[in-house]
Design an enzyme around this catalytic site. Structure first.
Site, mmCIF file in Angstrom:
data_model
loop_
_atom_site.group_PDB
_atom_site.id
_atom_site.type_symbol
_atom_site.label_atom_id
_atom_site.label_comp_id
_atom_site.label_asym_id
_atom_site.label_seq_id
_atom_site.Cartn_x
_atom_site.Cartn_y
_atom_site.Cartn_z
ATOM 1 N N ASP A 268 11.299 -14.757 -33.208
ATOM 2 C CA ASP A 268 11.841 -13.903 -34.520
ATOM 3 C C ASP A 268 12.625 -12.942 -34.206
ATOM 4 O OD1 ASP A 268 10.397 -16.155 -35.831
ATOM 5 O OD2 ASP A 268 8.477 -14.194 -35.604
ATOM 6 N N ASP B 166 12.236 -20.291 -39.990
ATOM 7 C CA ASP B 166 11.221 -19.948 -41.181
ATOM 8 C C ASP B 166 11.939 -20.312 -42.410
ATOM 9 O OD1 ASP B 166 10.081 -19.662 -39.356
ATOM 10 O OD2 ASP B 166 9.860 -17.760 -39.243
#
Length: 170
Positions: free
Chosen positions: A123, A141
């Site tokens: 991330d 995401d």
């Protein structure tokens, strides 16, 4: 059900490839250029910050001891297969739902590769206000969230769209 894959939602599978490539290339760039937790401010409310997510959305189950890696792998594969079957069964002209499904599949596969390759998801998109940070996320995401939003939207407007195309007034 469409008789030809070109007439089905599978025609939209290029979105899966696009999301997957954008996600994986961006993560490779982060892995090549950032140390863990390294951060670069791009805007007063946005950083690129490399973090590892061993869980799911918002780091759900990130400290569960490792079994969650396989649970999320199974879920990603299961949803990708299920949504692909649904894509095959619906006409290509159902753009909103086809786009939604392919966004979710592309995102799920992007994060799946991370889990299998690294044991965690990379991330790096970090939005914040003052000292409050939204959990870091990635392109996969984002695609999953947009796809889920489109599925919800479609559930509200699909019936109305069908009635309009059939010439039925409410």
């Amino acid at each position: 059900m469409p008789t030809n894959w070109k007439d089905s939602g599978l025609r939209w599978y290029w979105v899966v490839v696009l999301v997957f490539l954008a996600d994986q290339l961006s993560k490779q760039w982060v892995l090549s250029n950032f140390d863990l937790y390294e951060s670069i401010q791009l805007l007063p409310v946005f950083n690129f910050t490399y973090v590892r997510n061993y869980g799911a959305a918002f780091s759900f189950l990130s400290d569960a001891g490792g079994w969650q890696r396989w649970l999320f792998t199974f879920v990603a594969v299961g949803f990708s297969v299920l949504l692909s079957v649904w894509l095959r069964q619906q006409p290509s002209k159902m753009w909103r739902l086809n786009l939604a499904y392919t966004l979710v599949i592309g995102g799920a596969l992007g994060n799946l590769i991370d889990r299998l390759q690294h044991g965690y998801v990379v991330d790096f998109l970090d939005f914040y206000w003052n000292t409050s940070h939204f959990p870091a996320f990635n392109i996969a995401d984002s695609a999953i969230c947009v796809g889920a939003g489109l599925i919800i939207l479609d559930s509200f407007v699909a019936g109305k769209d069908d009635k309009k195309s059939d010439g039925i007034k409410e």
